[in-house]
Motif scaffolding. Structure first.
Motif, mmCIF file in Angstrom:
data_model
loop_
_atom_site.group_PDB
_atom_site.id
_atom_site.type_symbol
_atom_site.label_atom_id
_atom_site.label_comp_id
_atom_site.label_asym_id
_atom_site.label_seq_id
_atom_site.Cartn_x
_atom_site.Cartn_y
_atom_site.Cartn_z
ATOM 1 N N GLN A 39 12.375 -4.239 38.567
ATOM 2 C CA GLN A 39 12.029 -2.945 38.004
ATOM 3 C C GLN A 39 11.037 -2.174 38.881
ATOM 4 O OE1 GLN A 39 11.739 -3.125 33.724
ATOM 5 N NE2 GLN A 39 10.348 -1.392 33.633
ATOM 6 N N ARG A 40 9.727 -2.230 38.607
ATOM 7 C CA ARG A 40 8.725 -1.403 39.274
ATOM 8 C C ARG A 40 8.186 -2.039 40.553
ATOM 9 N NH1 ARG A 40 8.258 -1.674 33.957
ATOM 10 N NH2 ARG A 40 6.883 -3.513 34.097
ATOM 11 N N ALA A 41 8.756 -3.125 41.022
ATOM 12 C CA ALA A 41 8.233 -3.843 42.197
ATOM 13 C C ALA A 41 8.268 -2.957 43.432
ATOM 14 C CB ALA A 41 9.047 -5.105 42.438
ATOM 15 N N ASP A 42 7.251 -3.133 44.301
ATOM 16 C CA ASP A 42 7.126 -2.367 45.531
ATOM 17 C C ASP A 42 7.926 -3.059 46.628
ATOM 18 O OD1 ASP A 42 5.903 -0.378 47.338
ATOM 19 O OD2 ASP A 42 4.904 -2.149 48.179
ATOM 20 N N VAL A 43 8.951 -2.370 47.138
ATOM 21 C CA VAL A 43 9.839 -2.964 48.127
ATOM 22 C C VAL A 43 9.083 -3.309 49.406
ATOM 23 C CG1 VAL A 43 11.898 -2.589 49.541
ATOM 24 C CG2 VAL A 43 11.833 -1.770 47.181
ATOM 25 N N GLY A 44 8.155 -2.475 49.821
ATOM 26 C CA GLY A 44 7.380 -2.747 51.025
ATOM 27 C C GLY A 44 6.595 -4.048 50.923
ATOM 28 N N SER A 45 6.017 -4.301 49.750
ATOM 29 C CA SER A 45 5.282 -5.547 49.541
ATOM 30 C C SER A 45 6.221 -6.748 49.547
ATOM 31 C CB SER A 45 4.507 -5.498 48.225
ATOM 32 O OG SER A 45 3.565 -4.446 48.242
ATOM 33 N N LEU A 46 7.408 -6.579 48.953
ATOM 34 C CA LEU A 46 8.391 -7.667 48.954
ATOM 35 C C LEU A 46 8.776 -8.048 50.386
ATOM 36 C CD1 LEU A 46 10.783 -6.511 46.066
ATOM 37 C CD2 LEU A 46 8.976 -8.228 45.941
ATOM 38 N N ARG A 47 8.998 -7.040 51.229
ATOM 39 C CA ARG A 47 9.391 -7.284 52.615
ATOM 40 C C ARG A 47 8.233 -7.905 53.413
ATOM 41 N NH1 ARG A 47 13.996 -4.590 54.271
ATOM 42 N NH2 ARG A 47 13.195 -4.392 56.416
ATOM 43 N N ALA A 48 6.978 -7.561 53.068
ATOM 44 C CA ALA A 48 5.821 -8.145 53.756
ATOM 45 C C ALA A 48 5.631 -9.619 53.392
ATOM 46 C CB ALA A 48 4.560 -7.355 53.409
ATOM 47 N N MET A 49 6.078 -10.018 52.199
ATOM 48 C CA MET A 49 5.905 -11.401 51.757
ATOM 49 C C MET A 49 7.024 -12.314 52.223
ATOM 50 S SD MET A 49 4.481 -11.037 47.847
ATOM 51 C CE MET A 49 5.802 -9.982 47.260
ATOM 52 N N ALA A 50 8.250 -11.844 52.263
ATOM 53 C CA ALA A 50 9.422 -12.697 52.427
ATOM 54 C C ALA A 50 9.587 -13.194 53.856
ATOM 55 C CB ALA A 50 10.681 -11.942 51.991
ATOM 56 N N SER A 51 10.328 -14.314 53.981
ATOM 57 C CA SER A 51 10.662 -14.877 55.291
ATOM 58 C C SER A 51 11.838 -14.124 55.887
ATOM 59 C CB SER A 51 11.022 -16.362 55.151
ATOM 60 O OG SER A 51 9.926 -17.105 54.655
ATOM 61 N N PRO A 52 11.952 -14.106 57.218
ATOM 62 C CA PRO A 52 13.130 -13.495 57.842
ATOM 63 C C PRO A 52 14.311 -14.451 57.769
ATOM 64 C CG PRO A 52 11.611 -14.334 59.516
ATOM 65 C CD PRO A 52 10.944 -14.539 58.186
ATOM 66 N N PRO A 53 15.572 -13.947 57.830
ATOM 67 C CA PRO A 53 15.920 -12.513 57.804
ATOM 68 C C PRO A 53 15.709 -11.923 56.414
ATOM 69 C CG PRO A 53 17.895 -13.856 57.815
ATOM 70 C CD PRO A 53 16.767 -14.809 57.954
ATOM 71 N N LEU A 54 15.192 -10.697 56.388
ATOM 72 C CA LEU A 54 14.794 -10.102 55.106
ATOM 73 C C LEU A 54 15.975 -9.859 54.177
ATOM 74 C CD1 LEU A 54 12.081 -7.572 56.361
ATOM 75 C CD2 LEU A 54 11.772 -9.858 55.415
#
Length: 583
Positions: free
Chosen positions: A176-191
């Motif tokens: 829902q309201r999650a910030d996509v930029g923060s999700l990409r900063a946390m996750a392992s590659p490949p995103l």
């Protein structure tokens, strides 16, 4: 690690559909393999009660699809808001029923959204071995699944990079309201394989359906048709066989054979190489013992391992042994005793080194060596008398010359001697021998009887005090000195102790276990039949010659006393004159 972990985590994401639907699924079951999995759940105030309930059902349903166990997938759950709370660690439960119970009892924190703090806790605490994570050398994947619905109130990029650097693979699931930029900063590659976003908690099951076809890994080992002799290892879309430790996979890639460590020819075994599961091991032929290097073999010395009973010398011959007698003597019918050294008279004092460098087991060998010396002597009050002195930092008379009258008594007393340990005061021992051991009070026979006096010093190292004075004094007193050195004994000291010529009175052995070869040399020198006591006549003090000698010595002593008395008288008279003049 990322490529290896995509398939098991993708499997987990497939199961984000409602758990009731999961129970109705058909076909091959998905298999995650060994995995350390930690869910990091956002329970901030933005997550409404009914949404949190949906997330709870998602977790329960997901657990029912996992291969949970101590040796399979271990699961831990933490929740966070303004603080972090461990719901249960990886080590807590091995049964999914216990995990479901803990999740159903979960109460949301309902505060802020400190996602960075939660990642740091997962990295430092949740994935520690103390919390149940398996050691890195086991190569069990470590996976964190972060489920959040908002923007973090702290920094996540730096701590997420640290977690990934430690080998933790991070999946970021935004709702829902999650910030996509923060999700990409946390996750392992490949995103595109580690970042997922769904419209609402109600639609979270669509997430699983979307990836059902591409992310579910089929466990091809579960069917039992793989043909692997030892282990079947599942992999995405395939499998491979593996053998137990100590075995090697054959060309058919299924059967296993014991690995022959000896086949390379670099084992360096002197006799035989035997391949074991732990590696190559060297074995020796019968009658040989393996040395400490684990490769070389030595003929087994049965003489040091059994009570052989040889009177003079024992010779090991592989699986057996035989007794030898010195030159000029014959072995008796019992195969052990010799027919020699039964005449003559000697007063023999043995000085035995009992310092700590000798060590208890070697001291026992020394006592055995002493008893072998006793065996070739005619021990009796009229024949050979034996005394024993032990020295270390101090000197102790174990038994004097006049105490025992038979070889059996002497040998029993030798075996009863207790090891002293401590230092090496050889000079002090020599002084004790000269001043006490050869005194008539200790059992030595009077000099007028012309009985040879023999001292034998046994030592394994350098003396801690001066030996020169009392070594010389012993020889001045007419004591024939022998020196036996073992191991680190100093040749210079041995020669200083011993009588001349040193070649006949000094013996040396590099090791305690091989010193029996010294016996023949000692016997040839000490034994009255062949050495210093040969032809010695035991003279009676009542014979004429002895009386004349005694009378001459007495007259000399009286004359010396008379001269001393005259000198003392003269001095007294002189003092009286001086006193009279002072008045």
């Amino acid at each position: 690690m990322t490529g290896f972990l995509c398939w098991p985590l993708a499997l987990l994401l497939f199961f984000l559909q409602p758990w009731e639907t999961q129970l109705q699924s058909t076909g091959p079951r998905c298999h995650t393999g060994p995995l350390d999995l930690v869910f990091v759940i956002d329970s901030s105030r933005s997550v409404r009660p009914f949404e949190f309930e949906t997330m709870r059902q998602f977790l329960v349903g997901l657990l029912r699809s996992l291969d949970v166990g101590r040796n399979a997938t271990r699961v831990g759950v933490i929740q966070y808001s303004s603080q972090v709370q461990s719901v249960f660690p990886l080590r807590a439960f091995a049964r999914r029923e216990d995990m479901e119970r803990a999740i159903r009892d979960l109460v949301p924190l309902a505060q802020g959204t400190m996602t960075g703090l939660a990642i740091q806790y997962a990295m430092n605490v949740a994935f520690s071995e103390a919390e149940g994570a398996r050691p890195p050398e086991e190569r069990v994947p470590r996976v964190a699944v972060i489920v959040t619905d908002g923007r973090p109130q702290d920094r996540v990029a730096e701590v997420a990079a640290q977690a990934r650097a430690r080998g933790i693979e991070i999946y970021a699931v935004g709702v829902q309201r999650a910030d996509v930029g923060s999700l990409r900063a946390m996750a392992s590659p490949p995103l595109d394989e580690h970042v997922f976003l769904v419209e609402s908690f109600d639609r979270i099951q669509d997430f699983g359906l979307q990836f059902q076809g591409r992310l579910c890994a089929i466990d091809l080992c579960a069917g039992g048709t793989h043909g692997c002799e030892h282990y079947c290892i599942n992999s995405p879309g395939s499998y491979f066989c593996r053998c137990r430790v100590g075995f090697v996979l054959q060309q058919d890639q299924r059967s296993c054979k014991v690995f022959d460590h000896c086949s390379f020819g670099n084992h360096s075994c002197q006799h035989e190489c035997v391949s074991t599961l732990a590696g190559p091991q060297c074995h020796c032929l019968a009658g040989y013992d393996l040395l400490q290097d684990g490769k070389s073999c030595q003929v087994r010395d049965l003489c040091n391992g059994v009570d052989h009973g040889c009177e003079f010398q024992c010779v090991s011959e592989g699986l057996s042994y035989r007794c030898l007698c010195p030159e000029g003597q014959q072995l008796q019918a019992d195969g052990k005793t010799c027919n020699g050294c039964r005449e003559g008279h000697v007063d023999l004092v043995l000085l035995v080194d009992g310092s700590k460098s000798v060590r208890p087991q070697n001291f026992e060998l020394v006592k055995r060596f002493v008893n072998q010396i006793v065996d070739f002597l005619d021990v009796s009050p009229e024949g050979t008398r034996i005394g024993l002195v032990q020295f270390s930092s101090r000197v102790r008379t174990e038994f004097p010359l006049g105490r025992y009258g038979t070889a059996a008594e002497v040998k029993q007393a030798v075996l009863a001697v207790e090891y002293m340990e401590r230092g090496t005061m050889t000079g002090l021992a020599l002084r004790h021998m000269v001043e006490h051991s050869f005194s008539e009070a200790q059992g030595a026979r009077p000099r007028v009887l012309n009985v040879p006096r023999v001292g034998l010093v046994f030592t394994d190292g350098r003396s801690q005090d001066d030996i020169s004075v009392w070594a010389a004094r012993a020889k001045e007193e007419g004591i024939v000195m022998f020196a036996v050195g073992v191991g680190k004994a100093v040749e210079e000291e041995l020669r200083e102790i011993a009588s001349e010529p040193a070649e006949l009175h000094v013996s040396y052995s590099p090791d305690f276990s091989t010193m029996t070869h010294l016996l023949e040399n000692l016997k040839g020198s000490i034994c009255p039949e062949e050495g210093i006591g040969a032809g010695t006549e035991l003279r009676s003090p009542c014979e004429c010659e002895s009386l004349v000698e005694f009378q001459d010595r007495t007259l000399e002593a009286l004359e010396s006393l008379t001269q001393n008395l005259a000198q003392v008288t003269a001095r007294l008279e002189n003092l009286e004159h001086q006193l009279a003049n002072q008045k």
